[in-house]
Motif scaffolding. Sequence first.
Motif, PDB file in Angstrom:
ATOM      1  N   ARG A 207       0.854  -1.189   0.000  1.00 26.10           N
ATOM      2  CA  ARG A 207       0.000   0.000   0.000  1.00 26.10           C
ATOM      3  C   ARG A 207       0.887   1.235   0.000  1.00 26.10           C
ATOM      4  N   GLN A 208       0.464   2.235  -0.753  1.00 26.66           N
ATOM      5  CA  GLN A 208       1.148   3.530  -0.761  1.00 26.66           C
ATOM      6  C   GLN A 208       0.092   4.612  -0.930  1.00 26.66           C
ATOM      7  N   GLY A 209      -0.131   5.393   0.128  1.00 28.99           N
ATOM      8  CA  GLY A 209      -1.135   6.448   0.045  1.00 28.99           C
ATOM      9  C   GLY A 209      -2.498   5.908  -0.316  1.00 28.99           C
ATOM     10  N   ASN A 210      -3.043   6.358  -1.429  1.00 26.71           N
ATOM     11  CA  ASN A 210      -4.389   5.961  -1.855  1.00 26.71           C
ATOM     12  C   ASN A 210      -4.414   4.657  -2.632  1.00 26.71           C
ATOM     13  N   ILE A 211      -3.245   4.025  -2.840  1.00 24.31           N
ATOM     14  CA  ILE A 211      -3.152   2.849  -3.706  1.00 24.31           C
ATOM     15  C   ILE A 211      -2.892   1.593  -2.880  1.00 24.31           C
ATOM     16  N   PHE A 212      -3.669   0.543  -3.162  1.00 27.55           N
ATOM     17  CA  PHE A 212      -3.501  -0.759  -2.532  1.00 27.55           C
ATOM     18  C   PHE A 212      -3.365  -1.784  -3.648  1.00 27.55           C
ATOM     19  N   GLY A 213      -2.393  -2.677  -3.535  1.00 25.83           N
ATOM     20  CA  GLY A 213      -2.198  -3.687  -4.565  1.00 25.83           C
ATOM     21  C   GLY A 213      -1.982  -5.063  -3.972  1.00 25.83           C
ATOM     22  N   THR A 214      -2.648  -6.058  -4.562  1.00 22.84           N
ATOM     23  CA  THR A 214      -2.453  -7.453  -4.165  1.00 22.84           C
ATOM     24  C   THR A 214      -2.151  -8.273  -5.408  1.00 22.84           C
ATOM     25  N   SER A 215      -1.177  -9.172  -5.317  1.00 19.65           N
ATOM     26  CA  SER A 215      -0.843  -9.988  -6.475  1.00 19.65           C
ATOM     27  C   SER A 215      -1.748 -11.211  -6.592  1.00 19.65           C
ATOM     28  N   PHE A 216      -2.482 -11.519  -5.545  1.00 21.57           N
ATOM     29  CA  PHE A 216      -3.410 -12.653  -5.561  1.00 21.57           C
ATOM     30  C   PHE A 216      -4.828 -12.168  -5.878  1.00 21.57           C
ATOM     31  N   HIS A 217      -5.761 -13.106  -5.935  1.00 25.33           N
ATOM     32  CA  HIS A 217      -7.118 -12.837  -6.422  1.00 25.33           C
ATOM     33  C   HIS A 217      -8.167 -13.036  -5.316  1.00 25.33           C
ATOM     34  N   PRO A 218      -8.428 -12.038  -4.474  1.00 33.02           N
ATOM     35  CA  PRO A 218      -9.504 -12.190  -3.489  1.00 33.02           C
ATOM     36  C   PRO A 218     -10.868 -12.388  -4.147  1.00 33.02           C
ATOM     37  N   GLU A 219     -11.034 -11.877  -5.361  1.00 34.36           N
ATOM     38  CA  GLU A 219     -12.334 -11.976  -6.044  1.00 34.36           C
ATOM     39  C   GLU A 219     -12.679 -13.408  -6.450  1.00 34.36           C
ATOM     40  N   LEU A 220     -11.684 -14.301  -6.425  1.00 29.12           N
ATOM     41  CA  LEU A 220     -11.939 -15.691  -6.806  1.00 29.12           C
ATOM     42  C   LEU A 220     -12.177 -16.579  -5.594  1.00 29.12           C
ATOM     43  N   THR A 221     -12.460 -15.963  -4.460  1.00 30.95           N
ATOM     44  CA  THR A 221     -12.878 -16.685  -3.262  1.00 30.95           C
ATOM     45  C   THR A 221     -14.277 -16.199  -2.882  1.00 30.95           C
ATOM     46  N   SER A 222     -14.847 -16.841  -1.886  1.00 38.33           N
ATOM     47  CA  SER A 222     -16.132 -16.367  -1.340  1.00 38.33           C
ATOM     48  C   SER A 222     -15.909 -15.554  -0.069  1.00 38.33           C
ATOM     49  N   ASP A 223     -14.656 -15.229   0.216  1.00 43.31           N
ATOM     50  CA  ASP A 223     -14.265 -14.559   1.451  1.00 43.31           C
ATOM     51  C   ASP A 223     -14.192 -13.050   1.216  1.00 43.31           C
ATOM     52  N   GLU A 224     -15.110 -12.310   1.835  1.00 46.33           N
ATOM     53  CA  GLU A 224     -15.177 -10.867   1.598  1.00 46.33           C
ATOM     54  C   GLU A 224     -14.391 -10.042   2.612  1.00 46.33           C
ATOM     55  N   ARG A 225     -13.551 -10.666   3.454  1.00 49.07           N
ATOM     56  CA  ARG A 225     -12.893  -9.918   4.528  1.00 49.07           C
ATOM     57  C   ARG A 225     -11.998  -8.793   4.003  1.00 49.07           C
ATOM     58  N   ILE A 226     -11.243  -9.034   2.933  1.00 48.82           N
ATOM     59  CA  ILE A 226     -10.377  -7.972   2.417  1.00 48.82           C
ATOM     60  C   ILE A 226     -11.226  -6.839   1.856  1.00 48.82           C
ATOM     61  N   HIS A 227     -12.334  -7.182   1.205  1.00 49.48           N
ATOM     62  CA  HIS A 227     -13.217  -6.151   0.659  1.00 49.48           C
ATOM     63  C   HIS A 227     -13.842  -5.319   1.792  1.00 49.48           C
ATOM     64  N   VAL A 228     -14.190  -5.975   2.896  1.00 50.24           N
ATOM     65  CA  VAL A 228     -14.719  -5.244   4.052  1.00 50.24           C
ATOM     66  C   VAL A 228     -13.656  -4.289   4.587  1.00 50.24           C
ATOM     67  N   TRP A 229     -12.443  -4.814   4.764  1.00 46.97           N
ATOM     68  CA  TRP A 229     -11.346  -3.967   5.267  1.00 46.97           C
ATOM     69  C   TRP A 229     -11.116  -2.789   4.337  1.00 46.97           C
ATOM     70  N   TRP A 230     -11.029  -3.054   3.022  1.00 46.96           N
ATOM     71  CA  TRP A 230     -10.716  -1.987   2.081  1.00 46.96           C
ATOM     72  C   TRP A 230     -11.815  -0.932   2.047  1.00 46.96           C
ATOM     73  N   LEU A 231     -13.075  -1.344   2.066  1.00 47.08           N
ATOM     74  CA  LEU A 231     -14.157  -0.358   2.096  1.00 47.08           C
ATOM     75  C   LEU A 231     -14.070   0.494   3.359  1.00 47.08           C
ATOM     76  N   GLY A 232     -13.696  -0.123   4.468  1.00 52.03           N
ATOM     77  CA  GLY A 232     -13.502   0.650   5.692  1.00 52.03           C
ATOM     78  C   GLY A 232     -12.400   1.679   5.536  1.00 52.03           C
ATOM     79  N   GLU A 233     -11.309   1.288   4.857  1.00 50.91           N
ATOM     80  CA  GLU A 233     -10.216   2.228   4.598  1.00 50.91           C
ATOM     81  C   GLU A 233     -10.656   3.352   3.657  1.00 50.91           C
ATOM     82  N   VAL A 234     -11.494   3.006   2.680  1.00 49.80           N
ATOM     83  CA  VAL A 234     -12.027   4.021   1.769  1.00 49.80           C
ATOM     84  C   VAL A 234     -12.835   5.056   2.529  1.00 49.80           C
ATOM     85  N   ILE A 235     -13.696   4.590   3.439  1.00 50.24           N
ATOM     86  CA  ILE A 235     -14.528   5.485   4.235  1.00 50.24           C
ATOM     87  C   ILE A 235     -13.641   6.430   5.061  1.00 50.24           C
ATOM     88  N   LEU A 236     -12.600   5.874   5.679  1.00 51.90           N
ATOM     89  CA  LEU A 236     -11.692   6.714   6.468  1.00 51.90           C
ATOM     90  C   LEU A 236     -10.970   7.729   5.581  1.00 51.90           C
TER      91      LEU A 236
END
Length: 240
Positions: A207-236
């Motif tokens: 992560r750097q400032g407004n940019i977050f990057g992952t080399s893996f694919h959270p979208e290919l799981t049914s696990d929304e935890r990273i999406h929850v975390w990231w949306l929380g960071e967006v709100i902040l």
Amino acid sequence: MSLTVGVLALQGGFQEHVTLLRKAADRLSSANAISAFSAIEVRTPEQLGRCDALVIPGGESTTISLIATQTGMMEPLREFVKTSRKPIWGTCAGMILLADEANATKKGGQELIGGLAVRVRRNHFGRQIESFVSDIELPFLSPLSTTYPGVFIRAPIVEEVLAGEGTEGPGERVEVMAVLPGRLRRGGGAAEEQVDAGHAGDVVAVRQGNIFGTSFHPELTSDERIHVWWLGEVILALGR
């Protein structure tokens, strides 16, 4: 407290991200963190202009770059990242596009959005038949379980953090967010040196400032935890 998040829908796993973003927003809505939420597919500058934040999905980075250039999306994307500095998350191909530099590109190279002061290496783990799933530790998910099933498909890694303008400012240093241990980089010698001596293994999230990057694919799981975390960071980040 409303939020519109776009998913770049030029190629790749954009629909999977939309689904997980909506699941994540439901969890945050139940906690009264979001009152109204929209996840939209983004193909035009006008749609991008509606977004408070953006996800660039996994797929084929060269193809996404080519389509973005042909459809007039490349410059609006750069403005979104570098000028407006809105929150953006790139997964796999998305992380490649957000990097300032990329190795192992196809002949002739490829155009990048940039903004993330790293050099990535495309297809670090080999061909698609060499794809794998590995549990990785994501400390930023605490107090939830920090073990996450990382899906790696022709995945890049962060080879090097680059020195550049702004990288030393408050909140602008490249932060290593996840490492895949036990795998040395190909090539031997200097190629096996770590990005940071304190991290053993391949750097697979930054992560750097407004940019977050992952080399893996959270979208290919049914696990929304990273999406929850990231949306929380967006709100902040948006001060909402």
